[in-house]
Design an enzyme around this catalytic site. Structure first.
Site, PDB file in Angstrom:
ATOM      1  N   ARG A   1       0.835  -1.209   0.000  1.00  6.85           N
ATOM      2  CA  ARG A   1       0.000   0.000   0.000  1.00  6.85           C
ATOM      3  C   ARG A   1       0.867   1.256   0.000  1.00  6.85           C
ATOM      4  O   ARG A   1       1.026   1.910  -1.010  1.00  6.85           O
ATOM      5  CB  ARG A   1      -0.923  -0.054   1.241  1.00  6.85           C
ATOM      6  CG  ARG A   1      -2.154   0.834   1.172  1.00  6.85           C
ATOM      7  CD  ARG A   1      -1.976   2.242   1.662  1.00  6.85           C
ATOM      8  NE  ARG A   1      -1.312   2.399   2.935  1.00  6.85           N
ATOM      9  CZ  ARG A   1      -0.819   3.555   3.347  1.00  6.85           C
ATOM     10  NH1 ARG A   1      -0.905   4.638   2.610  1.00  6.85           N
ATOM     11  NH2 ARG A   1      -0.190   3.637   4.509  1.00  6.85           N
ATOM     12  N   ASP A   2       1.488   1.552   1.115  1.00 10.70           N
ATOM     13  CA  ASP A   2       2.296   2.772   1.234  1.00 10.70           C
ATOM     14  C   ASP A   2       3.488   2.734   0.281  1.00 10.70           C
ATOM     15  O   ASP A   2       3.921   3.765  -0.223  1.00 10.70           O
ATOM     16  CB  ASP A   2       2.765   2.908   2.687  1.00 10.70           C
ATOM     17  CG  ASP A   2       3.226   4.319   3.025  1.00 10.70           C
ATOM     18  OD1 ASP A   2       2.841   5.252   2.304  1.00 10.70           O
ATOM     19  OD2 ASP A   2       3.959   4.486   4.011  1.00 10.70           O
TER      20      ASP A   2
ATOM     21  N   HIS B   1       6.084   4.221  12.905  1.00  5.35           N
ATOM     22  CA  HIS B   1       6.169   4.249  11.437  1.00  5.35           C
ATOM     23  C   HIS B   1       7.160   5.364  11.085  1.00  5.35           C
ATOM     24  O   HIS B   1       6.820   6.539  11.127  1.00  5.35           O
ATOM     25  CB  HIS B   1       4.771   4.557  10.873  1.00  5.35           C
ATOM     26  CG  HIS B   1       4.705   4.648   9.380  1.00  5.35           C
ATOM     27  ND1 HIS B   1       3.947   3.778   8.619  1.00  5.35           N
ATOM     28  CD2 HIS B   1       5.287   5.494   8.495  1.00  5.35           C
ATOM     29  CE1 HIS B   1       4.069   4.098   7.326  1.00  5.35           C
ATOM     30  NE2 HIS B   1       4.875   5.141   7.232  1.00  5.35           N
TER      31      HIS B   1
ATOM     32  N   HIS C   1       9.967   7.125   8.594  1.00  2.79           N
ATOM     33  CA  HIS C   1      10.584   7.263   7.270  1.00  2.79           C
ATOM     34  C   HIS C   1      12.074   7.557   7.429  1.00  2.79           C
ATOM     35  O   HIS C   1      12.496   8.093   8.448  1.00  2.79           O
ATOM     36  CB  HIS C   1       9.888   8.372   6.481  1.00  2.79           C
ATOM     37  CG  HIS C   1       8.595   7.934   5.872  1.00  2.79           C
ATOM     38  ND1 HIS C   1       8.320   8.061   4.533  1.00  2.79           N
ATOM     39  CD2 HIS C   1       7.506   7.348   6.421  1.00  2.79           C
ATOM     40  CE1 HIS C   1       7.110   7.573   4.286  1.00  2.79           C
ATOM     41  NE2 HIS C   1       6.594   7.138   5.427  1.00  2.79           N
TER      42      HIS C   1
ATOM     43  N   CYS D   1       5.620   9.667   0.605  1.00  5.46           N
ATOM     44  CA  CYS D   1       4.292  10.182   0.879  1.00  5.46           C
ATOM     45  C   CYS D   1       3.948  11.158  -0.221  1.00  5.46           C
ATOM     46  O   CYS D   1       4.681  12.125  -0.444  1.00  5.46           O
ATOM     47  CB  CYS D   1       4.250  10.888   2.232  1.00  5.46           C
ATOM     48  SG  CYS D   1       2.671  11.705   2.502  1.00  5.46           S
TER      49      CYS D   1
ATOM     50  N   ASN E   1      10.010   4.766   3.068  1.00  2.00           N
ATOM     51  CA  ASN E   1       9.821   4.154   4.373  1.00  2.00           C
ATOM     52  C   ASN E   1      11.122   3.451   4.740  1.00  2.00           C
ATOM     53  O   ASN E   1      11.938   3.155   3.876  1.00  2.00           O
ATOM     54  CB  ASN E   1       8.729   3.086   4.267  1.00  2.00           C
ATOM     55  CG  ASN E   1       7.368   3.675   4.035  1.00  2.00           C
ATOM     56  OD1 ASN E   1       6.834   4.369   4.880  1.00  2.00           O
ATOM     57  ND2 ASN E   1       6.790   3.398   2.872  1.00  2.00           N
TER      58      ASN E   1
END
Length: 306
Positions: free
Chosen positions: A17-18, A211, A213, A244, A253
């Site tokens: 997803r991300d 989470h 980055h 993002c 990430n």
């Protein structure tokens, strides 16, 4: 402050997803399916499969229903398949596919909230309240993620009190877990600890995930800082995929391979087979025609080749 690290850490793999959401070229459903199956084969027990957002805003996730249908036959009971849902419409589309968890996302930054989802922080929480209620009614887990928890591309540094406020509101509407996200990767260990400590006023550490980055190369240090507080769940992305779309210049990430290598080296179990994980990262990197952004993966591949 205890430095008794957790014995086991849960990895939430966010690459499907991300990791893929802001790729410029469309990634075929079959490739996403293969990535998910590779990750599960490597021992990943929790992953973000897709996002039920408008394809107008995030075209890469336009195949969300097709992907959930494609992975359905191979879905495993012991794996949590999560989906992101921004509103009730997204929830209604997602529910057909029986996700194990829905992820709702707010921001600790008022400006980021406006630019990312076109509403204030309070409005975003109000929008998520019926989603959380509907999910709980169906026995589906609810996780709330707080973006820009330490820094924002528009507002700069974020006060920990903002993180505390959004955590409190999300818990009130029914989020059972809270993810603290350094969306643009500007955090450093003390700032990350302060953001986490603010959240811990309203939720137990066992229900918190990190989470981070790696924009400024701080993600592993920030992971270590979170581990020192007792955090035992982290969102990571194989091969360091993703950024993002709304945070200009926010690269990747943290790579799952790098986090797993560090954890295993500290005697912390993850249930993940690092060699198989490297294969998963290589396969998707090759498809995307890009360098694998994991230092650990590159080291293992080079060692293999020599």
């Amino acid at each position: 402050m205890s430095n008794a690290y957790p014995d086991h850490v849960s990895i939430v793999e966010v690459s499907p997803r991300d990791g893929l959401q802001n790729e410029s070229a469309t990634v075929p459903t079959a490739v996403k399916q293969a990535l998910i199956e590779d990750l599960v084969a490597a021992g990943v027990k929790k992953l973000e499969a897709t996002s039920f957002v408008s394809p107008k805003w995030v075209p890469q996730m336009g195949d969300n229903s097709d992907l959930m249908s494609a992975i359905a036959p191979a879905r495993r009971e012991d794996v949590i398949y999560s989906v992101l849902v921004p509103n009730m419409r997204g929830f209604d589309n997602a529910i057909v596919h029986h996700p194990d968890e829905v992820v709702i996302f707010g921001s600790a930054s008022e400006t980021f909230s406006q630019k990312n989802i076109n509403c204030s922080i309070d409005e975003s929480i109000e929008r998520f309240a019926p989603v959380a209620a509907a999910a709980k009614e169906k026995g589906i887990r609810v996780r709330g993620v707080i973006s820009c928890a330490v820094g924002c591309p528009y507002e700069g540094e974020i006060d920990p009190s903002q993180v505390a406020y959004v955590t409190k509101r999300m818990v009130e509407i029914g989020a059972e877990k809270i993810g603290i996200a350094d969306t643009i990767g500007v955090g450093t260990p003390i700032k990350v600890k302060n953001a986490l400590l603010a959240a811990l006023d309203y939720i137990d550490v066992s229900k918190v995930s990190g989470h981070f980055h790696d924009t400024y190369g701080q993600a592993l240090s920030n992971t270590l800082a979170a581990l020192e507080l007792g955090v035992s769940e982290f969102d990571t992305s194989v091969a360091g995929l993703g950024g993002c779309p709304y945070a200009k210049g926010a690269t990747g990430n943290v790579a799952t391979e790098d986090v797993v290598y560090m954890l295993h080296g500290m005697g912390i179990s993850t249930g993940i087979d690092l060699e198989k994980l490297v294969v998963a990262g290589e396969r998707i990197s090759e498809f995307l025609g890009r360098r694998n952004d994991s230092n650990v993966a590159r080291a293992i591949i080079n060692k293999r080749q020599s």
